[in-house]
Write a protein that holds these residues in place. Sequence first.
Motif, PDB file in Angstrom:
ATOM      1  N   GLU A  14      35.738  37.397  46.161  1.00 16.93           N
ATOM      2  CA  GLU A  14      36.849  36.972  45.301  1.00 16.93           C
ATOM      3  C   GLU A  14      36.912  37.944  44.152  1.00 16.93           C
ATOM      4  OE1 GLU A  14      39.762  35.162  45.686  1.00 16.93           O
ATOM      5  OE2 GLU A  14      38.442  33.554  46.349  1.00 16.93           O
ATOM      6  N   LYS A  15      37.846  38.906  44.253  1.00 19.12           N
ATOM      7  CA  LYS A  15      37.846  39.977  43.259  1.00 19.12           C
ATOM      8  C   LYS A  15      38.497  39.562  41.958  1.00 19.12           C
ATOM      9  CE  LYS A  15      37.576  44.101  46.014  1.00 19.12           C
ATOM     10  NZ  LYS A  15      38.285  45.220  46.601  1.00 19.12           N
ATOM     11  N   GLU A  16      39.467  38.687  42.053  1.00 17.69           N
ATOM     12  CA  GLU A  16      40.238  38.376  40.859  1.00 17.69           C
ATOM     13  C   GLU A  16      39.868  37.001  40.325  1.00 17.69           C
ATOM     14  OE1 GLU A  16      42.401  40.102  39.083  1.00 17.69           O
ATOM     15  OE2 GLU A  16      42.040  41.886  40.291  1.00 17.69           O
ATOM     16  N   SER A  17      39.944  36.876  39.020  1.00 17.30           N
ATOM     17  CA  SER A  17      39.496  35.623  38.418  1.00 17.30           C
ATOM     18  C   SER A  17      40.493  34.487  38.632  1.00 17.30           C
ATOM     19  CB  SER A  17      39.257  35.838  36.928  1.00 17.30           C
ATOM     20  OG  SER A  17      40.445  36.261  36.319  1.00 17.30           O
ATOM     21  N   ILE A  18      41.781  34.829  38.764  1.00 18.07           N
ATOM     22  CA  ILE A  18      42.780  33.751  38.849  1.00 18.07           C
ATOM     23  C   ILE A  18      42.635  32.961  40.152  1.00 18.07           C
ATOM     24  CG2 ILE A  18      45.234  33.212  38.791  1.00 18.07           C
ATOM     25  CD1 ILE A  18      45.561  35.785  37.131  1.00 18.07           C
TER      26      ILE A  18
END
Lengths: 451, 695, 325
Positions: free
Chosen positions: B325-329
Amino acid sequence: MLTLLWTDIAIFGLVIGAVVAVWRSSKKEHLRRPWAKIFNNRMGVVSLTIVLFFLLVGVLDSVRLQHYEKLPDGDYSEHAKALSVLDIILTPIRLQVEKTYSEPFAHTAYAKEMNVDEAGVTQWLYPRLLYGGAHLNNPKSDKQADILLKIGKGLAHGLLAWLGFIFLLRLTKRNLFKTKLKGVNSGLLTLLVIFCVVGMIASLGSFYHILGTDKVGEDVLYQAIKSIRTGLVIGGLTTIVMLPIAIGLGLMAGFFRGWVDDVIQYLYTTLSSIPGVLLIAAAILMAQVYMANNPALFTTLEDRADMRLLLLCFILGITSWTGLCRLLRAETLKIREMDYVVAACALGVGRFQLLKRHVLPNVMHLVMITIVLDFSGLVLAEAVLSYINIGVDPSTYSWGNMINTSRLEMAREPIVWWSLTAAFVFMFTLVLAANLFADAVRDAFDPRYIE
Amino acid sequence: MAACTDRALNNPYVEGEGEEKVIYSSFSERPKHLDPAKAYSSNEYAIIAQIYEPLFQYHYLKRPYQLEPLLAAAMPTVSYFDKHNNPLPNTAPDVDIAYSEYLLSIKAGTKFQPHPSFNIKRHDDLPSDWDAVSIYDLPLGTRELIADDFIYQIKRLADPATQSPIAGLMANYIIGFNDFSKKQTALKRQFPTLRKAQRLQSEKMFGVKKIDDHHFSIRVKGKYPQFINWLAMPFFAPMPWEADEFYSNPLLASKNISLDWYPVGTGPYFLAENNPNRRMVLLKNQNFHDEYYPIEGDQAASAQGLLKDAGKKLPLTDKVIFSLEKESIPYWNKFLQGYYDASGISSDSFDQAVSFSADGDIGLTTNMIERGIGLQTAVTTSSYYFGFNMLNEVVGGYSDKAKKLRQAISIVMDYEEYISIFQNGRGVPAQGIIPPGIFGYIEGELGINPVVYTWDEGLVRRPIGQAKRLLAEAGYQKGIDPATGKPLVLYFDTMDSGPDSKSRLNWLRKQFNKINIQLVIRGTDYNRFQEKMRSGSAQMFMWGWNADYPDPENFLFLLYGKNAKSIYGGENAANYQNVQFDALFEQMSTMANTPERQLIISKMVAIAQQDAPWLWGFHPKAFSLHHGWYKNAYPNLMANNKTKYINIDPKLRQIYQNKWNKPTYWPLLLAMLIAACLLLPAYIIYRRIERATAL
Amino acid sequence: MINYIIRRLFYVVPVLLGVNILTFVLFFVVNTPDDMARMQLGDKHVTQEAVDNWKQQRGYHLPLLWNEQEEGLQKASNTIFFKKSVGLFVFDLGISDNGRDIVADITQRMWPSLAIAIPSLIFGVLANITFALLLIFYRSSVLEFAGLFLCITLMSISGLFYIIAGQYFIGKLLALTPISGYAPGIDAFKFILLPVFIGVVGGLGSGARWYRTLFLEEAAKDYVRTAKAKGLSDLQVLFRHVLKNTMIPILTGIVVILPLLFMGSLITESFFGIPGLGSYTIDAISSQDFAIVRSMVFLGSFLYIIGLLMTDISYTLVDPRVRLD
């Protein structure tokens, strides 16, 4: 005292070039006709007015003066700071910095905070803003009326200014109103709208944050206005860099074929098969190395950011000409086989004359639409480049930076929507105006559309 | 399709693991190394610390941090020797001690995880019908853990081919470490075809001795009490030689199957699937030695009901799935949907998750409480500081003038505001170099930094006026540099360029503007920044330090003169050098945690506060959220192998997931309806045109 | 025709050589081998010895382009450039600087990228053409203006926004698809729905506008007028003539990107957690892994040239007037 950055010079060059081009074409009958056609097109005039207004803001933002600023403790600084005319005009909005986020027209901060009131009671509440709505004693009940009053005042001022402007225009340019061009009235009405908007901003700006504030409390409206210049520079300068290369090489490759074609194809195949990201990253990093090695040349933040912006434009120009070039080559290949070209060739028309007279006008629609698509594409691409940290300098105001920051704000709850909205509205207006204007220009200039 | 009826449409997992005890976690980038000799960052430890076990571990529930045996049978016995190799009593003064020897014992009967490398005959020929997808399809084997495995790993640390990040450091301590690595280089040059395992086993390291299968000793230079903390890190986890031998098979190498990819450990889990572009899966190790959930803990732990599982055999879960999961959103949204078990709180989702009560206590928002989410907070044992390069002509140096300039900047840089804007209040303004939770930290009035703060029923930052006065005394009246007649220009070097950096840099400029100093930000890339730091050409910078082990030495050495980065290549990035400080440091570093040590540390901290080579910055507070079904979470900043203590209630999870993820169809139908409505006028106009042309 | 193809294939070699040299220069102007070593070795406790050791083992201890200490041909061959480039021309991409086989990595990661890219392209082109045809059909009506306005609105929205909004509404509020994630095989279906949808919507604005221009161009030609005068209906003209004759520029646009599809999209893949190739090059650039950068650039340019060749061939198939010689 005037100070100039490199991109300022480029902007002035662009504007002067455009003015000279317009002046020269107004002397020639065959070029004047299409312009008259544009002025006859309502949409064309409206969009042109808007584009010119944006351009005016960009130019104002490029004229830099030495300005003596008021220090926080009331004294005036002994040292002048280079500020653009736009900065000086927007001084109230520029300096009214809150602590952190606040909504448009808010009088309190966006998040609750620990607060100690005069009686020494600690409370967890929304603190009042330093500037936004600070003139109101009882904001909850008075704010709406106050805002409406200020809007009304702003509209009235806008209208007055517009009437004054018309009056002046009548005095100096009588014959303008006698022409039967349909566009004149639309243009004047657009101006009225612009005047009213400016008037409203002027009357509201120093009392409220019209578009809210960002994470460190800076006014978002100010950021969005400042970004106009960056958008124009990136879109305009890049196009200027890319256009001559693309048209020249594309036409030559398609028309002459043989070894010329081979060399040009080799050039653009090689360039376009290297990922643009690598080229851009390398250019940006090289600029940083250069700046690190020559600190004396770049003493201020503005210099550094400006250099980076300029370089970004150049490198984007170098990476983006290949697409148009390939397209023009393919189209030229097709046109070359057309009867009238073959005929002209047989009649002994010179090659360059042939290119200029017969091929170029027939590919202009491709050029026009590419310019407009690229212009908006470039403004958007900047956001993506910022995402991987190779866009404009983080300290430069740009819509791309705003959009990129708002990526995180979108996940907040309640959502921080105003940064993205502001960037979007400004960008949208510019892109839409540019698009419509391009349509009008194309309709006017394309020989095949003459009825 | 039948599965869709009982599982939510938006479930991001494919297998139905409803009833199983599975932990769903994530990783944001591919861990660079899974080889314990190379791994040195927290995202790598999150995985390998569950697979490899060192000799010691930090007790899960006790504070202050305390080491306990893990693979070791007991805590080590340390004996001291002088230059001539004569034994010394434990009370001998530090100067006499030339060597210390650690006698280490290993629990008998510990086995490695099942792994094909223990099938010796598979080392050379792999079965022809093997599809090279998973090594666990090969016949597996195991072996008992012996002292040689620890020694082999120390040899791997020393082997230049491994490129262990701590090789340089250990060469200063372990006897024979350096000679061993030189010999290995020579051997490798002489016999290039020699395989790694044979090469390493053919030589002995002088300071590391095997006594019998379950005992060995390590000899280090001088007295180095922190060595035992190193022994509790995965660097010193046992490694079977068979692993190196097995992975040297060229077929495996061409399939990217290596020790850096599929670990071989003794820990509670083994890595069953490793696709770092998608997910990594840990499964319970059937051979795991007997280890039980701690039966005692400190008060806070027992109050939180963390002793419910006391005495149960570890690990408490069967499977751990780490998804990319690269992105925090997306991560945050999936956490709220119940598809991740635990989450940190980014500054942007903070207001959604956390609220403060009227008297300032931290709590969860009602929305979170309704969802049954729990919150854990802890001040981390790390420091984020703002450093001055002490070699710089303007801000560096030890003259009164330079010191006052730095002190003035210390006052104007409002870290309380920084914490409130950028950390949502999750942080403690630092008073000195030592963070809370580490020996030597003093709380309250006695611990304040008198240069920047005064005490009035709490911390009070000194007023700007004082900073202006200090600045004037430093020779910059109203911030004007007499040399140029213009405001003083200072340079901040950074490689910060994320989306948040713009506001951070703006904030920094604002701080310096308060006393009319112009801050120029020299943004650059990672390489150039590191190079500037190494060459000492930076002026000011921000940096952080995360504790390796809970000892004040691990922080104070950041200011030790002989660690100066641009002079000796150490970790003292500010290049701070103070003879008095250095002398105290040498004295302090080998002491036990006694009141005398506290006294020396306080002296050192006071010296550094006056010299102000750093603005001490802040110690971040870690906030983490976990769902109701995720039990036994407890903040332990030293332990990396926490996963084995976690318990999961899969039934509860299933209920919540289904409740939170009911698909809503009506907007879809509505959208179709609107589209149809829009197409209708189009159709009518079309008909009209058709008719018109027909006429 | 055959001659042309053979000539073009020979022509690949100098292009690849140029690309290779340019990549090499760009990379090493910015990074030195020392920087690469430090990047790979990490932040804490790195000594110069460890750096030298790393370079020695990876072959980065040699001079970049010219080795003064060697004799004769060795001066050019015993260099980083030569040693690292030769293998590429026989598609031996070698081992990345952190020790992984590049070919194995690429073959593993290209499938998820394709799973997103191919449906996005197909549905994207279909949607764009449909929309553009509608715009032409309703030329000079309110509908056209509304459609154009929509196009420009869609164009002015940042790609990031589409992704975030899509995840928020479809994944979170409506709970129809997973927010992010991926699974191989048939299970991929539910994961690619959202990214493909967002890809199509995000590209609709500029795509439809572009196709509209092409159609307009064609619709203004004399033969269309003639056809209409002959009594063909607008719809017939549009489909029989305009669409067919606009195929050349459409093909130029599509064919050339076909081989590059497997390179994936950086942002889509990072936001949706798709294990594709999109971030492979970017990650390699930021972690300064030269081996991967040069391999990917090399591969990319090779495929690009193949794409160009395919475009040229397809010209002749669609438009017999174009001769390749």
